[in-house]
Enzyme design. Structure first.
Site: not given
Length: 259
Positions: A145, A158
């Site tokens: 990501s 995350y």
């Protein structure tokens, strides 16, 4: 005897990027094992859609956060097909916690996210390593990501898990060379059904539109966009390994200067 055509294993293959990757692999003629944790009906549907493209495919349940499950699933692929050529680590999870809300983050949040996003990619890669090495053209692609670069995103755990995944990608690329290539894709926002369900339709659309407006290309990624990048790294990029490929529609650049 090993299967006559190449074989792929896709974690998190029932939905989103994993599902799109499984279908594209089938279109390229690979047999596909579609992993799922809870999305049994979706994974069975993806496997059926892969078979409709003329390849063998099956859905396989297991948690990538469990080393034992990953070893079992790799063993099932070896028993069925005798080979593995491509691993797509697409399974992922998060918790939506404002970055400034430090006290809301729990130990369970960190553990659950790291178990899937970081340790899961390692467990599955390790379990598959011997078959990938034997392939002669083995490739691993992990879905990371842009949160790993910006420190932004759905939560601090995350973003941290994806930053660690990027580092681990470099380590694995060194560890498995020269017989296996290991790369990662760093998407920006991905407009998926899961994203809309998690935040609600109205909030998801608002966030998507704001993200698109702030990017150089005026857009956001779809699951298919990310899967197409995974296909390139897995099947076509013969001399690329240890690459962290950004795919954010120019979000890191910011809005176009002369739009």
């Amino acid at each position: 005897m090993p299967h006559s055509t190449p074989v792929a294993f896709v974690t998190g293959g029932g939905t989103g990027v994993g599902a799109a990757s499984a279908l594209m692999l089938a279109e390229r003629g690979l047999a596909v094992a579609v992993n799922y944790s809870r999305s049994a009906a979706e994974a069975e549907g993806v496997a059926e859609a892969c078979r409709a493209k003329g390849v063998e495919a099956f859905a396989i349940q297991g948690s990538v956060g469990s080393d034992a499950d990953c070893r079992r699933m790799a063993g099932e692929v070896e028993a069925r097909w005798g080979r593995l050529d491509v691993l797509i680590n697409a399974a992922g999870t998060t918790r939506f916690i404002s970055l400034g809300d430090l006290e809301t983050v729990t130990e369970d949040d960190f553990d659950a996210i790291m178990d899937v996003n970081l340790k899961g990619a390692f467990w599955m890669t390790r379990a598959a390593a011997s078959m990938l090495k034997a392939s002669g053209k083995g490739a691993v692609v992990s879905i990371s990501s842009m949160s790993a670069v910006t420190g932004m995103g759905s939560s601090i755990p995350y973003a941290s898990s994806k930053g660690a995944l990027n580092t681990m990608t470099l380590s694995l690329a060194r560890a498995l060379a020269p017989r296996v290539r290991v790369n990662a894709i760093l998407p920006g926002m991905i407009d998926t059904r899961w994203f809309r369900q998690s935040l609600g339709e109205q909030s998801a659309v608002s966030i998507r539109d704001r993200a698109a407006k702030g990017s150089a290309l005026g857009d956001v990624c779809t699951a298919e966009d990310v899967a197409a990048g995974a296909m390139y790294l897995a099947l076509d990029a013969r001399t690329i390994t240890g690459e962290l490929m950004q795919m954010d529609a120019g979000a890191l650049l910011g809005p176009a200067a002369f739009a």
